[in-house]
Design an enzyme around this catalytic site. Structure first.
Site, mmCIF file in Angstrom:
data_model
loop_
_atom_site.group_PDB
_atom_site.id
_atom_site.type_symbol
_atom_site.label_atom_id
_atom_site.label_comp_id
_atom_site.label_asym_id
_atom_site.label_seq_id
_atom_site.Cartn_x
_atom_site.Cartn_y
_atom_site.Cartn_z
ATOM 1 N N ILE A 36 38.679 19.638 32.737
ATOM 2 C CA ILE A 36 39.061 18.713 33.260
ATOM 3 C C ILE A 36 39.473 18.094 34.358
ATOM 4 O O ILE A 36 39.766 19.457 34.844
ATOM 5 C CB ILE A 36 41.066 19.134 32.508
ATOM 6 N N ASP A 44 59.071 30.823 39.486
ATOM 7 C CA ASP A 44 58.024 32.156 39.904
ATOM 8 C C ASP A 44 58.207 32.549 38.294
ATOM 9 O O ASP A 44 58.659 33.157 38.350
ATOM 10 C CB ASP A 44 57.869 32.758 41.016
ATOM 11 N N TYR A 66 40.321 35.545 34.357
ATOM 12 C CA TYR A 66 40.225 33.727 34.120
ATOM 13 C C TYR A 66 40.174 34.273 32.070
ATOM 14 O O TYR A 66 41.612 34.231 31.574
ATOM 15 C CB TYR A 66 39.604 32.948 34.421
ATOM 16 N N ASN A 104 52.298 26.731 30.569
ATOM 17 C CA ASN A 104 51.236 25.480 31.379
ATOM 18 C C ASN A 104 50.880 26.198 32.455
ATOM 19 O O ASN A 104 49.425 26.356 33.057
ATOM 20 C CB ASN A 104 51.723 24.334 31.303
ATOM 21 N N LYS A 130 42.667 34.159 29.148
ATOM 22 C CA LYS A 130 42.730 32.717 27.954
ATOM 23 C C LYS A 130 42.968 33.520 26.680
ATOM 24 O O LYS A 130 43.083 32.705 25.987
ATOM 25 C CB LYS A 130 41.945 31.811 28.891
HETATM 26 P P1 NAP Z 1 46.481 23.543 38.917
HETATM 27 O O1 NAP Z 1 46.339 21.665 38.905
HETATM 28 O O2 NAP Z 1 46.438 24.506 39.637
HETATM 29 O O3 NAP Z 1 47.697 23.600 38.373
HETATM 30 C C1 NAP Z 1 48.574 24.910 37.847
HETATM 31 C C2 NAP Z 1 50.429 24.787 38.492
HETATM 32 O O4 NAP Z 1 51.012 25.902 38.406
HETATM 33 C C3 NAP Z 1 50.420 24.546 40.074
HETATM 34 O O5 NAP Z 1 51.478 23.541 40.377
HETATM 35 C C4 NAP Z 1 50.730 25.541 39.832
HETATM 36 O O6 NAP Z 1 51.059 25.764 41.493
HETATM 37 C C5 NAP Z 1 51.343 26.079 39.449
HETATM 38 N N1 NAP Z 1 51.097 27.780 39.319
HETATM 39 C C6 NAP Z 1 51.140 28.612 39.875
HETATM 40 N N2 NAP Z 1 51.164 29.990 39.402
HETATM 41 C C7 NAP Z 1 52.457 29.616 39.062
HETATM 42 C C8 NAP Z 1 53.584 30.793 39.568
HETATM 43 N N3 NAP Z 1 53.834 31.816 39.326
HETATM 44 N N4 NAP Z 1 54.727 29.729 38.809
HETATM 45 C C9 NAP Z 1 54.918 28.593 38.280
HETATM 46 N N5 NAP Z 1 53.738 27.408 38.395
HETATM 47 C C10 NAP Z 1 52.644 28.667 39.179
HETATM 48 O O7 NAP Z 1 46.128 24.047 37.205
HETATM 49 P P2 NAP Z 1 45.118 21.852 36.099
HETATM 50 O O8 NAP Z 1 43.436 22.229 36.313
HETATM 51 O O9 NAP Z 1 46.215 21.620 36.065
HETATM 52 O O10 NAP Z 1 45.555 23.341 34.758
HETATM 53 C C11 NAP Z 1 47.200 24.051 34.361
HETATM 54 C C12 NAP Z 1 46.656 24.976 33.097
HETATM 55 O O11 NAP Z 1 45.331 24.159 32.135
HETATM 56 C C13 NAP Z 1 46.152 26.688 33.701
HETATM 57 O O12 NAP Z 1 46.867 27.219 33.005
HETATM 58 C C14 NAP Z 1 44.864 26.301 33.908
HETATM 59 O O13 NAP Z 1 44.382 27.790 33.332
HETATM 60 C C15 NAP Z 1 44.120 25.013 32.441
HETATM 61 N N6 NAP Z 1 43.512 24.773 32.010
HETATM 62 C C16 NAP Z 1 42.706 23.499 33.209
HETATM 63 C C17 NAP Z 1 41.424 23.478 33.052
HETATM 64 C C18 NAP Z 1 41.002 22.286 33.893
HETATM 65 O O14 NAP Z 1 40.076 21.597 33.647
HETATM 66 N N7 NAP Z 1 41.620 21.531 34.525
HETATM 67 C C19 NAP Z 1 40.625 23.625 32.083
HETATM 68 C C20 NAP Z 1 41.205 24.673 31.219
HETATM 69 C C21 NAP Z 1 42.853 25.062 31.126
HETATM 70 P P3 NAP Z 1 50.649 25.871 43.321
HETATM 71 O O15 NAP Z 1 50.831 24.749 44.156
HETATM 72 O O16 NAP Z 1 51.216 26.990 43.583
HETATM 73 O O17 NAP Z 1 49.016 25.932 43.122
#
Ligand code: NAP
Length: 246
Positions: free
Chosen positions: A188, A63, A155, A90, A159
């Site tokens: 994304i 974590d 959020y 990430n 960011k």
């Molecule tokens: P995601 O599918 O929710 O993946 C995020 C991962 O981080 C999940 O596996 C989550 O675990 C893990 N996580 C959460 N809290 C944590 C902690 N305390 N310690 C370790 N791991 C932890 O999100 P994503 O869409 O791939 O996003 C990845 C990054 O890109 C994020 O920072 C997000 O804000 C950023 N982002 C995403 C988008 C988009 O459109 N998708 C756009 C802009 C920025 P769980 O299994 O518990 O959820």
């Protein structure tokens, strides 16, 4: 020779979504890859699928909001691979609510994972990179950290904080030959965006000039560039990748 031969990369939140694609791209490019996440079963599945490309992929449950867990992570990686050359911050969460409905706990938990977690991992890994006198740190921000977004004040603040943190740390660590950059993705397709209602997704789509959502591999390509030697003269930057949205 592949781009990341002999490099060790820690990628947080990489059991799924964008982080998983970054881990895949780095594995294909011969890095030693450390999958960091919080659910052991998900970590195991991802490690198994990536070992097809590269035997040097390991998973560590951690974590990122816990200083002790991150310290153990860093020590385990050094014991296993001997160095940490790349850190990708990430892991991130959302708890979207309008300001007047947002509980203090919604605010604090998002800031804690997204911003404080990034700080903890960066501080612990930077100590190693400073001794090595090289390293690449890549932070995953978001376009809403630049533009703001109704319903995402927690959020967006986290960011936007990551962008300012990136600029500051880039200045501090440059004398030790450590590059620090950020990526600000737009929309994304991952589990994070899947949970948005269809009409909100449609509204986002209408605001994207390229008329399509991004895929995790779009971010992974840029992440590879920002973590390999081709970007050695870039630091303190935030690169937007959003199909023209902002
Ligand atoms: P995601 O599918 O929710 O993946 C995020 C991962 O981080 C999940 O596996 C989550 O675990 C893990 N996580 C959460 N809290 C944590 C902690 N305390 N310690 C370790 N791991 C932890 O999100 P994503 O869409 O791939 O996003 C990845 C990054 O890109 C994020 O920072 C997000 O804000 C950023 N982002 C995403 C988008 C988009 O459109 N998708 C756009 C802009 C920025 P769980 O299994 O518990 O959820």
């Amino acid at each position: 020779m592949k781009n990341l031969s002999n490099k060790t990369a820690i990628i947080t939140g990489s059991a799924r979504g964008i982080g998983k694609d970054i881990a895949k791209k780095f594995s294909e490019n011969a890095a030693n890859v450390v999958i960091v996440d919080i659910i052991q079963d998900e970590i195991n599945k991802t490690v198994k699928s990536l070992k097809k490309f590269n035997p040097n992929v390991i998973g560590i449950k951690c974590d990122i909001t816990s200083e002790n867990e991150v310290q153990n992570l860093v020590e385990n990686v050094i014991e296993k691979f001997g160095s940490i050359d790349i850190l990708v911050n990430n892991a991130g969460i959302t708890k979207d609510k309008l300001l007047i409905r947002m509980k203090l706990s919604d605010w604090e938990s998002v800031l804690k994972v997204n911003l404080t977690g990034t700080f903890i991992c960066t501080q612990k890994v930077a100590k190693i990179m400073m001794k090595q006198r090289h390293g690449k740190i890549l932070n995953i921000s978001s376009v809403v950290g630049i533009t703001g977004n109704a319903g995402q004040s927690n959020y967006s603040a986290s960011k936007g904080g990551i962008i300012a943190f990136t600029k500051s740390i880039a200045k501090e660590l440059a004398p030790r030959n450590i590059n620090v950059n950020a990526i600000a993705p737009g929309f994304i397709e991952t589990e994070m965006t899947e949970k948005l209602p269809a009409e909100i997704q449609q509204k986002y789509l209408e605001s994207i000039p390229l008329n399509k959502f991004g895929k995790p591999h779009d971010i992974a390509e840029l992440a590879l560039f920002l973590c390999d030697n081709n970007s050695d003269y870039i630091t303190g930057q935030t690169i937007v990748i959003d199909g023209g949205m902002i």
